[in-house]
Design a protein around this motif. Structure first.
Motif, PDB file in Angstrom:
ATOM      1  N   LEU A 143     -23.821  83.271 -45.680  1.00 49.31           N
ATOM      2  CA  LEU A 143     -22.532  82.605 -45.840  1.00 49.31           C
ATOM      3  C   LEU A 143     -21.674  83.447 -46.778  1.00 49.31           C
ATOM      4  O   LEU A 143     -22.172  83.909 -47.814  1.00 49.31           O
ATOM      5  N   HIS A 144     -20.429  83.668 -46.394  1.00 51.49           N
ATOM      6  CA  HIS A 144     -19.511  84.425 -47.248  1.00 51.49           C
ATOM      7  C   HIS A 144     -18.318  83.548 -47.574  1.00 51.49           C
ATOM      8  O   HIS A 144     -17.757  82.914 -46.679  1.00 51.49           O
ATOM      9  N   HIS A 145     -17.948  83.546 -48.846  1.00 52.17           N
ATOM     10  CA  HIS A 145     -16.684  82.921 -49.214  1.00 52.17           C
ATOM     11  C   HIS A 145     -15.750  84.064 -49.579  1.00 52.17           C
ATOM     12  O   HIS A 145     -16.111  84.923 -50.382  1.00 52.17           O
ATOM     13  N   TRP A 204     -22.163  77.512 -55.104  1.00 53.65           N
ATOM     14  CA  TRP A 204     -23.009  76.910 -54.063  1.00 53.65           C
ATOM     15  C   TRP A 204     -23.754  75.773 -54.725  1.00 53.65           C
ATOM     16  O   TRP A 204     -24.582  76.014 -55.589  1.00 53.65           O
ATOM     17  N   ASP A 235     -17.597  74.570 -44.374  1.00 50.44           N
ATOM     18  CA  ASP A 235     -16.245  75.076 -44.552  1.00 50.44           C
ATOM     19  C   ASP A 235     -16.243  76.424 -45.272  1.00 50.44           C
ATOM     20  O   ASP A 235     -15.567  76.617 -46.284  1.00 50.44           O
ATOM     21  N   VAL A 236     -17.055  77.353 -44.756  1.00 54.33           N
ATOM     22  CA  VAL A 236     -17.110  78.685 -45.368  1.00 54.33           C
ATOM     23  C   VAL A 236     -16.163  79.624 -44.627  1.00 54.33           C
ATOM     24  O   VAL A 236     -15.668  79.295 -43.549  1.00 54.33           O
ATOM     25  N   CYS A 237     -15.913  80.794 -45.227  1.00 53.13           N
ATOM     26  CA  CYS A 237     -15.019  81.741 -44.570  1.00 53.13           C
ATOM     27  C   CYS A 237     -15.747  82.475 -43.452  1.00 53.13           C
ATOM     28  O   CYS A 237     -15.170  82.809 -42.428  1.00 53.13           O
ATOM     29  N   GLY A 295     -21.321  76.745 -40.257  1.00 50.42           N
ATOM     30  CA  GLY A 295     -20.105  77.305 -40.850  1.00 50.42           C
ATOM     31  C   GLY A 295     -19.035  76.227 -40.958  1.00 50.42           C
ATOM     32  O   GLY A 295     -18.373  76.095 -41.994  1.00 50.42           O
ATOM     33  N   GLU A 310     -25.722  71.912 -50.861  1.00 46.84           N
ATOM     34  CA  GLU A 310     -25.406  72.895 -49.808  1.00 46.84           C
ATOM     35  C   GLU A 310     -26.578  73.838 -49.588  1.00 46.84           C
ATOM     36  O   GLU A 310     -26.945  74.156 -48.457  1.00 46.84           O
ATOM     37  N   ARG A 318     -16.832  80.726 -55.136  1.00 49.49           N
ATOM     38  CA  ARG A 318     -17.303  79.378 -54.785  1.00 49.49           C
ATOM     39  C   ARG A 318     -18.679  79.144 -55.391  1.00 49.49           C
ATOM     40  O   ARG A 318     -19.541  80.016 -55.320  1.00 49.49           O
ATOM     41  N   TRP A 339     -21.522  84.901 -52.102  1.00 52.81           N
ATOM     42  CA  TRP A 339     -22.398  85.368 -51.017  1.00 52.81           C
ATOM     43  C   TRP A 339     -23.718  84.597 -51.076  1.00 52.81           C
ATOM     44  O   TRP A 339     -24.307  84.485 -52.152  1.00 52.81           O
ATOM     45  N   CYS A 397     -19.799  82.750 -41.531  1.00 48.91           N
ATOM     46  CA  CYS A 397     -21.227  82.390 -41.459  1.00 48.91           C
ATOM     47  C   CYS A 397     -21.853  83.312 -40.415  1.00 48.91           C
ATOM     48  O   CYS A 397     -21.321  83.473 -39.312  1.00 48.91           O
TER      49      CYS A 397
END
Ligand code: ADP
Length: 684
Positions: free
Chosen positions: A367-369, A377, A268-270, A264, A381, A375, A350, A272
């Motif tokens: 992973l959620h942004h 991907w 730099d995700v919101c 995470g 990444e 975002r 997502w 994880c």
């Protein structure tokens, strides 16, 4: 036919003032392309002679030569064949030379037009020749020695030398070659050529342009390669650092915690998430989470899986699912459930990556942004998350394997304890009576004048101890036969009363008349019980052991009650209850373990081997029944219950006098059973 000599050598021989230089393969490729492009860009009908070392090098350029052949009919392509290259005159003149020909080590290209000329004559540097398998990696470092020039005299000489070779390989082209020599004035003396060269109207524009374009393209390729190498290196470093962190622990919880935090943070995700799940799981409880910004935490929440079409997609494909913009992705907009989820958890982009083991889903990385912007991907990444998911899978399985090893070790230790217990018990049980017997017999033998009463005491002590030893050995054998499945079950329909009578007689027979009196035995068994389906010998064994224990652990003034009743229409439940010393609650299951004895083997006063209840459980489970113990605790008495199947078609039938086979040792003796028909009958 093959000609071993080198065209470069022949040229240097013809024009001794020429000096060669070294070219890398990439430079020769750039020059060749620029020379070819000059032909393609110009309007002149040029003479083009190209000599490729191998067919495969020609194949990469074949389309260009088809286009060149549309511009001029004087095109000669030479190559050593590998598959289909052969002499032909279809598009251009194809000339196949033998692989051991001198040309197989050389690279030539001559372009002669009325107003310009260029040539490239090179030979691969000795020692730089590599095996075909190494060609790919070594390709760019191949070096050639030779000459590249605009000089018309040199170009004409090279063209003449090459056409001479073509004449040898393909004599039928004689006429065409003669035409080329005449058209491009190849037979003229060097002096005349020199003079002609002075007047040649060379336009290097297209050539230079193509060369620059080619070099730019090469540079661009190089920059791209550097970028991708740098990105790969960055990714590998990150994956390595996360992997090292994960592998430092053998505890799955730590592994998940570290992986979620590192991944995470690195991306730099919101949010994880990493959780365990199987393809069929309805939902997952979220325990490991990384939060990058001030978004709502999912920790402790139940995350729907089967209702989530993205999860279903991952399960079906076994691959990651990436949603960049939830507003435009039809998978999200088309699912009410997903729309609720993304709104509730503010997800904008997502990513779901499966954690797989042997193609089975064992977990998920999400992973959620969040926020207003979505975002993208990028490939780098995605590759990284997949690499981490693989590492998480491996590390978790390693941790589990380690935990299993721990369990196995515990089982081994337990086995070892049982073995030591067995040795202690057998040691004690066998040695104690043996020494007593020995002492008694020695005394009897050494003292013939011993008074008869003492002699009697000695004899009966020796006999009692011999009996104890016999019981232990017999219990061992019985249990090992039952445990190894080497028992033949002679199942038949039996009346429970008969077996009870035999068991009670056996307990009485075994009771020492000089020991304290037995507690009062009470039978509460209805007369109209259905027949049971069991092996009579083993049923008597279970009853005798339970009654024996009840008497053993209940003082003389106490009571032992035997009850029986039907349980549904398929089973009978038998209960042996006593008012004795009882069993503490936490021991109610342990008493069925082999060698379990509350006071320990060496402090027992009541006799016994600690194998009785283990034997009972083996027998009862053998006929498909259950056995269990109940007790109010210390000094509150105990109740042992077990079930036996009712014989089919005998639910209400009472057989007047069928008796179990009396082959059991415990079935010998008094078989009086009249009292067992009483509703409530004290015995003895
Ligand atoms: P043992 O030969 O020692 O009686 P068992 O396997 O028959 O071996 O019983 C194991 C242990 O369970 C006994 O040693 C005793 O501690 C406990 N136990 C069995 N039956 C009773 C009972 N009726 N009342 C109290 N404790 C009992």
């Amino acid at each position: 036919m093959s000609i071993p000599t080198s065209v470069l050598e022949e040229l240097l021989h013809a024009l001794p003032l020429l000096r060669t230089q070294i070219y890398f393969k990439s430079s020769l490729t750039a020059l060749s392309h620029a020379m070819e492009d000059q032909v393609l860009a110009g309007a002149d009908r040029a003479l083009v002679i190209a000599c490729f070392q191998r067919e495969r090098f020609y194949r990469q350029e074949a389309h260009r030569y088809r286009r060149i052949s549309n511009k001029t009919d004087q095109v000669y392509v030479l190559a050593a064949p590998e598959t289909e290259f052969q002499n032909s005159s279809q598009i251009q003149e194809a000339i196949a030379f033998e692989p051991d020909d001198g040309l197989a080590k050389e690279w030539h290209l001559v372009v002669l037009a009325p107003n310009y000329s260029t040539c490239l004559v090179c030979r691969e540097k000795e020692g730089a020749v590599v095996k075909p398998s190494e060609l790919q990696s070594m390709d760019q470092s191949r070096r050639f020695e030779g000459i590249w020039t605009f000089d018309r005299q040199v170009s004409s000489t090279v063209a003449r030398l090459l056409l001479e070779r073509v004449r040898v390989y393909r004599p039928e082209l004689e006429e065409k070659i003669e035409r080329a020599i005449a058209t491009y004035r190849l037979s003229e003396s060097d002096k005349a050529l020199e003079a002609a060269a002075r007047f040649q109207d060379v336009d290097p524009g297209p050539f230079v342009q193509r060369l620059v374009t080619y070099l730019q393209a090469g540079q661009h390729k190089l920059v791209k390669t550097y970028r991708s190498i740098a990105a790969q290196e960055r990714r590998e470093r990150l994956v390595n650092s996360i992997t090292t962190a994960i592998r430092q622990s053998l505890n799955p919880a730590d592994i998940f915690q570290v992986a979620v935090r590192e991944l995470g943070g690195a991306l730099d995700v919101c949010r994880c998430l990493i959780y365990r799940c199987k393809a069929t799981d309805q939902e997952a409880a979220i325990a490991y989470e990384f939060l990058g910004r001030s978004v709502k935490s999912l920790t402790g929440e139940v995350w729907p899986l089967q209702e989530n079409p993205l999860f279903q997609e991952v399960v079906a494909s076994g691959e990651r699912v990436a949603v960049e913009n939830i507003r435009t992705d039809s998978r999200i907009t088309g699912s009410k459930r997903l729309m609720t989820l993304v709104q509730e958890w503010e997800i904008q982009s997502w990513l779901m990556v499966p954690v797989l083991y042997q193609n089975q889903l064992v977990g998920m990385v999400e992973l959620h942004h969040c926020g207003c912007e979505y975002r993208e991907w990028d490939a780098e990444e995605l590759t990284m998350v997949e690499a981490i998911a693989t590492q998480v899978g491996v590390a978790t399985l390693q941790a589990e394997a380690y935990a299993n090893l721990g369990d196995l070790n515990e089982q081994l230790a337990a086995l070892d304890r049982t073995r030591s217990n067995l040795i202690a018990i057998t040691g004690h049980e066998l040695r104690t009576p043996l020494s007593t017997i020995q002492v008694c017999l020695e005394s009897l033998a050494s003292d013939p004048d011993m008074p008869p009463e003492l002699r009697q005491v000695m004899l009966s002590t020796a006999l009692d101890d011999a009996e104890r030893m016999r019981t232990l050995v017999q219990d061992f054998l019985t249990l090992s036969r039952l445990e190894s499945g080497r028992v033949e079950w002679n199942t038949e329909a039996l009346p429970l009363h008969e077996c009870l009578s035999l068991a009670i007689s056996s307990v009485r027979t075994r009771t020492n008349p000089e020991a304290a009196a037995l507690p009062t035995l009470i039978l509460e068994v209805p007369e109209d019980l259905p027949l049971v389906r069991a092996d009579g010998e083993w049923l008597v064994e279970v009853l005798s052991k339970l009654i024996d224990n009840a008497c053993k652990f209940t003082p003389s003034g106490g009571k032992v009650t035997i009850l029986a009743q039907t349980r549904g229409d398929r089973e009978l439940e038998v209960k042996v209850a006593d008012t004795g010393r009882g069993i503490s609650r936490d021991r109610l299951e342990t008493v069925f373990d082999r060698f379990y004895q509350e006071e320990g083997a060496l402090r027992r006063s009541t006799g016994g081997t600690g194998l009785g209840l283990a034997i009972c459980r083996q027998i009862v489970t053998g006929w498909g029944g259950q056995i269990w113990a109940k007790s109010g605790g210390k000094d509150c008495g105990s109740q042992f219950h077990f079930t036996i199947p009712i014989a089919p078609d005998s639910a209400s039938e009472v057989t007047p006098n069928p008796s179990p086979r009396s082959k059991s040792k415990s079935s010998k003796g008094d078989r009086s059973s009249g009292s067992s028909r009483n509703r409530r009958t004290p015995i003895g």
